[in-house]
Motif scaffolding. Structure first.
Motif, PDB file in Angstrom:
ATOM      1  N   GLY A 184       0.802  -1.224   0.000  1.00 36.51           N
ATOM      2  CA  GLY A 184       0.000   0.000   0.000  1.00 36.51           C
ATOM      3  C   GLY A 184       0.827   1.262   0.000  1.00 36.51           C
ATOM      4  N   ARG A 185       2.029   1.229  -0.582  1.00 38.00           N
ATOM      5  CA  ARG A 185       2.941   2.382  -0.525  1.00 38.00           C
ATOM      6  C   ARG A 185       2.827   3.224  -1.804  1.00 38.00           C
ATOM      7  N   GLU A 186       1.687   3.782  -1.992  1.00 37.45           N
ATOM      8  CA  GLU A 186       1.419   4.547  -3.209  1.00 37.45           C
ATOM      9  C   GLU A 186       2.329   5.764  -3.328  1.00 37.45           C
ATOM     10  N   ARG A 187       2.376   6.602  -2.302  1.00 32.96           N
ATOM     11  CA  ARG A 187       3.172   7.831  -2.383  1.00 32.96           C
ATOM     12  C   ARG A 187       4.647   7.522  -2.557  1.00 32.96           C
ATOM     13  N   HIS A 188       5.141   6.504  -1.858  1.00 30.44           N
ATOM     14  CA  HIS A 188       6.546   6.138  -2.008  1.00 30.44           C
ATOM     15  C   HIS A 188       6.833   5.707  -3.444  1.00 30.44           C
ATOM     16  N   ALA A 189       5.892   5.010  -4.060  1.00 32.00           N
ATOM     17  CA  ALA A 189       6.096   4.571  -5.446  1.00 32.00           C
ATOM     18  C   ALA A 189       6.280   5.773  -6.371  1.00 32.00           C
ATOM     19  N   TYR A 190       5.484   6.825  -6.177  1.00 31.40           N
ATOM     20  CA  TYR A 190       5.603   8.008  -7.032  1.00 31.40           C
ATOM     21  C   TYR A 190       6.956   8.699  -6.834  1.00 31.40           C
ATOM     22  N   ARG A 203      16.470   4.888 -15.860  1.00 31.25           N
ATOM     23  CA  ARG A 203      15.227   5.449 -16.400  1.00 31.25           C
ATOM     24  C   ARG A 203      14.245   4.385 -16.862  1.00 31.25           C
ATOM     25  N   ASP A 204      14.726   3.367 -17.512  1.00 35.47           N
ATOM     26  CA  ASP A 204      13.801   2.325 -17.968  1.00 35.47           C
ATOM     27  C   ASP A 204      13.185   1.579 -16.792  1.00 35.47           C
ATOM     28  N   VAL A 205      13.955   1.389 -15.720  1.00 30.06           N
ATOM     29  CA  VAL A 205      13.390   0.785 -14.511  1.00 30.06           C
ATOM     30  C   VAL A 205      12.285   1.683 -13.963  1.00 30.06           C
ATOM     31  N   GLY A 206      12.555   3.000 -13.950  1.00 31.60           N
ATOM     32  CA  GLY A 206      11.543   3.941 -13.487  1.00 31.60           C
ATOM     33  C   GLY A 206      10.294   3.914 -14.333  1.00 31.60           C
ATOM     34  N   ALA A 207      10.453   3.763 -15.647  1.00 32.93           N
ATOM     35  CA  ALA A 207       9.289   3.693 -16.536  1.00 32.93           C
ATOM     36  C   ALA A 207       8.480   2.426 -16.270  1.00 32.93           C
ATOM     37  N   ASP A 208       9.174   1.301 -16.055  1.00 36.78           N
ATOM     38  CA  ASP A 208       8.461   0.057 -15.737  1.00 36.78           C
ATOM     39  C   ASP A 208       7.730   0.170 -14.407  1.00 36.78           C
ATOM     40  N   LEU A 209       8.368   0.806 -13.430  1.00 34.50           N
ATOM     41  CA  LEU A 209       7.710   1.001 -12.139  1.00 34.50           C
ATOM     42  C   LEU A 209       6.509   1.934 -12.287  1.00 34.50           C
ATOM     43  N   ALA A 210       6.639   2.945 -13.146  1.00 33.45           N
ATOM     44  CA  ALA A 210       5.517   3.853 -13.397  1.00 33.45           C
ATOM     45  C   ALA A 210       4.339   3.094 -14.003  1.00 33.45           C
ATOM     46  N   GLN A 211       4.611   2.206 -14.935  1.00 31.92           N
ATOM     47  CA  GLN A 211       3.533   1.412 -15.527  1.00 31.92           C
ATOM     48  C   GLN A 211       2.870   0.538 -14.470  1.00 31.92           C
ATOM     49  N   ALA A 212       3.683  -0.091 -13.610  1.00 29.24           N
ATOM     50  CA  ALA A 212       3.124  -0.921 -12.544  1.00 29.24           C
ATOM     51  C   ALA A 212       2.262  -0.087 -11.600  1.00 29.24           C
ATOM     52  N   ALA A 213       2.696   1.145 -11.323  1.00 28.42           N
ATOM     53  CA  ALA A 213       1.916   2.032 -10.451  1.00 28.42           C
ATOM     54  C   ALA A 213       0.585   2.396 -11.097  1.00 28.42           C
ATOM     55  N   CYS A 214       0.588   2.633 -12.404  1.00 27.47           N
ATOM     56  CA  CYS A 214      -0.662   2.940 -13.112  1.00 27.47           C
ATOM     57  C   CYS A 214      -1.629   1.767 -13.064  1.00 27.47           C
ATOM     58  N   HIS A 215      -1.097   0.563 -13.122  1.00 26.06           N
ATOM     59  CA  HIS A 215      -1.949  -0.618 -13.009  1.00 26.06           C
ATOM     60  C   HIS A 215      -2.512  -0.764 -11.597  1.00 26.06           C
ATOM     61  N   ALA A 216      -1.809  -0.247 -10.605  1.00 25.39           N
ATOM     62  CA  ALA A 216      -2.206  -0.448  -9.209  1.00 25.39           C
ATOM     63  C   ALA A 216      -3.114   0.647  -8.677  1.00 25.39           C
ATOM     64  N   TRP A 217      -2.814   1.909  -9.004  1.00 21.23           N
ATOM     65  CA  TRP A 217      -3.501   3.033  -8.369  1.00 21.23           C
ATOM     66  C   TRP A 217      -4.110   3.971  -9.412  1.00 21.23           C
ATOM     67  N   ALA A 219      -4.746   7.148  -9.247  1.00 19.93           N
ATOM     68  CA  ALA A 219      -4.149   8.479  -9.356  1.00 19.93           C
ATOM     69  C   ALA A 219      -2.795   8.468 -10.055  1.00 19.93           C
ATOM     70  N   ALA A 220      -2.208   7.290 -10.249  1.00 22.90           N
ATOM     71  CA  ALA A 220      -0.841   7.213 -10.777  1.00 22.90           C
ATOM     72  C   ALA A 220      -0.667   7.864 -12.149  1.00 22.90           C
ATOM     73  N   PRO A 221      -1.558   7.633 -13.114  1.00 22.85           N
ATOM     74  CA  PRO A 221      -1.333   8.271 -14.416  1.00 22.85           C
ATOM     75  C   PRO A 221      -1.251   9.793 -14.335  1.00 22.85           C
ATOM     76  N   VAL A 222      -2.136  10.413 -13.572  1.00 23.09           N
ATOM     77  CA  VAL A 222      -2.108  11.874 -13.432  1.00 23.09           C
ATOM     78  C   VAL A 222      -0.811  12.316 -12.767  1.00 23.09           C
ATOM     79  N   GLU A 223      -0.373  11.573 -11.757  1.00 19.25           N
ATOM     80  CA  GLU A 223       0.846  11.922 -11.035  1.00 19.25           C
ATOM     81  C   GLU A 223       2.104  11.763 -11.885  1.00 19.25           C
ATOM     82  N   LEU A 224       2.139  10.747 -12.745  1.00 18.24           N
ATOM     83  CA  LEU A 224       3.398  10.341 -13.361  1.00 18.24           C
ATOM     84  C   LEU A 224       3.575  10.750 -14.816  1.00 18.24           C
ATOM     85  N   VAL A 225       2.499  11.103 -15.514  1.00 12.71           N
ATOM     86  CA  VAL A 225       2.651  11.492 -16.926  1.00 12.71           C
ATOM     87  C   VAL A 225       3.637  12.650 -17.105  1.00 12.71           C
TER      88      VAL A 225
END
Length: 451
Positions: A184-190, A203-217, A219-225
């Motif tokens: 449940g560590r949404e903010r830490h993920a961002y 950077r590619d690791v960060g992009a993969d983590l961003a995709q995983a965050a979008c699948h999970a939460w 708010a992630a797409p708005v936060e990470l785009v």
């Protein structure tokens, strides 16, 4: 062995599985174990792969022995299949021994990584392993089970190893995201995504983590785009392309960051428009129902047919019985479409029962959208369902969905969210739609309910 037995659902594969399941000491199992040491590496690999599928996670000493022998196979493809088989055949102790060198076998780095993956929670003991990928997996498994007060040092250790571990773990960001989601560590993920994207080496690791965050939460797409758009170099790497493709599934992200997404080659999506549905007169509707049994359970044109009849006057007893069966017999799209029609027929006394069968299914990924749309049609009568609709909207995590891909699952959640927002607006603010009673829950019943 490189032929039909390796093809899913092929009769020869089915026969092999049936024979081995019946007797692991029988001739088919013995033949498969011998083929694990055949001269052809393709045969060895296929044999080990079949043994892995047949093990079922239950102890199988003979298969474990074949896997241990295969860890030092000259062919890399064989070694990588042998590693998970060793664990799944019931010998995680031998896998740990191979990692610490006590097995007495020369183990290649990629095989050590495969063993660490297969060990899952048991690999947590290898937090000081000399190989970065094994160490990272061990730290990740430790984090998965650690109390909150132990998170900071584990976070620091993972961040220190990510650059060296990434080449051996192409899905490192996805694995990391999965653990953060479970915790449940949404903010830490961002925050972590931003940090990884800022470093060209991760950077590619960060992009993969961003995709995983979008699948999970949600708010992630708005936060990470914005971060993905800022750090993604042209041409976009596959990881960035995947992450932005996933983020663009979010309607909120497209609305807020449409210019950023368009600039990166992700234009606004074209909304699908349904074709015109057949219209009915009262006469043609009555004819259509007359040709159907009273116990009809599915009727895609129910809104048009019963709508025409209710506009013209009360339903006949037989028609009311048909509508009753469509509304109350089975859950699904037909039930959702018929609920407002039954309310028009039966009046306010039906509201409590209708909402009782509708609200538990609002988050159903198969037909939740239809139930939400039905509540909107019911108007003021459906206001008691607003808490359920609002709870659906206020979720931070995605609704559990079973679909072909994680992007498809996310898209279904986005569709449900959009439907819930539209329903809340309809029940809270919007005037009643033209062409239906102004307050459906207070209209006079059009006819008797079947007993």
């Amino acid at each position: 062995m490189t032929g039909t037995a390796a093809i899913a659902a092929h009769p020869s594969r089915t026969a092999l599985f049936t024979a081995v399941a019946a007797d692991r000491a029988g001739p088919e199992a013995g033949r498969l174990l011998r083929l694990a040491r055949a001269e052809d590496p393709a045969v060895r690999r296929t044999a080990l792969d079949l043994l892995d599928s047949l093990s079922g996670g239950e102890p199988w000493p003979e298969a474990a022995a074949a896997a241990l022998y295969g860890l030092a196979d000259p062919a890399a493809a064989v070694r990588l299949v042998a590693a998970p088989l060793l664990v799944r055949a019931g010998r995680p102790d031998l896998a740990l021994g191979a990692l610490d060198g006590s097995a007495g076998l020369p183990i290649a780095p990629e095989v050590r990584t495969a063993l660490a993956r297969a060990l899952r929670g048991s690999v947590a003991a290898r937090r000081t392993d000399p190989q970065p990928s094994v160490r990272f997996l061990a730290l990740l498994e430790t984090l998965r089970r650690a109390p909150e007060e132990e998170w900071p040092p584990l976070d620091a250790a993972l961040s220190a190893d990510v650059r060296e571990a990434a080449p051996d773990l192409p899905d490192l960001g996805t694995l990391w995201g999965s653990v953060l989601r479970r915790l449940g560590r949404e903010r830490h993920a961002y925050v972590l995504v931003e940090r990884l994207l800022a470093d060209p080496g991760t950077r590619d690791v960060g992009a993969d983590l961003a995709q995983a965050a979008c699948h999970a939460w949600r708010a992630a797409p708005v936060e990470l785009v914005p971060s993905l758009a800022r750090h993604g170099a042209e041409p976009l790497s596959p990881a960035f392309s995947r992450a932005l493709t996933t983020a663009s599934l979010s309607e909120t992200a497209r609305r807020r960051h449409g210019a950023l997404l368009s600039a990166r080659g992700f234009p606004p999506r074209v909304k699908f428009c349904r074709g015109e549905r057949k219209s009915y007169t009262a006469e043609s509707a009555a004819e259509a129902l007359a040709a159907l049994p009273v116990g009809v359970g599915r009727l895609s044109a129910a809104p048009e047919i019963f709508g025409a009849l209710l506009d013209a006057g009360p339903l006949s007893f037989r028609q009311a019985a048909q509508l009753y069966n469509l509304t109350f017999r089975w859950p699904g799209r037909t039930q959702a479409a018929c609920a407002p029609l039954w309310l028009r027929h039966a009046g306010p006394s039906a509201v409590s029962r209708l909402l009782g069968i509708m609200t538990p299914l609002l988050d159903d990924y198969i037909c939740g959208e239809e139930y939400l749309a039905a509540l909107a049609v019911m108007g003021d009568a459906a206001r008691p369902a607003l808490p359920s609709v609002t709870a659906l909207i206020d979720r931070r995590t995605r609704i559990p969905v079973n679909d072909s891909t994680q992007d498809a699952e996310m898209a279904r959640d986005e569709a449900l969210l959009a439907a819930a927002l539209a329903t809340r607006h309809a029940l809270t603010y919007a005037p009643d739609a033209p062409g239906r009673p102004s307050t459906p829950g207070t209209t006079r019943p059009s006819g008797p309910a079947p007993r």
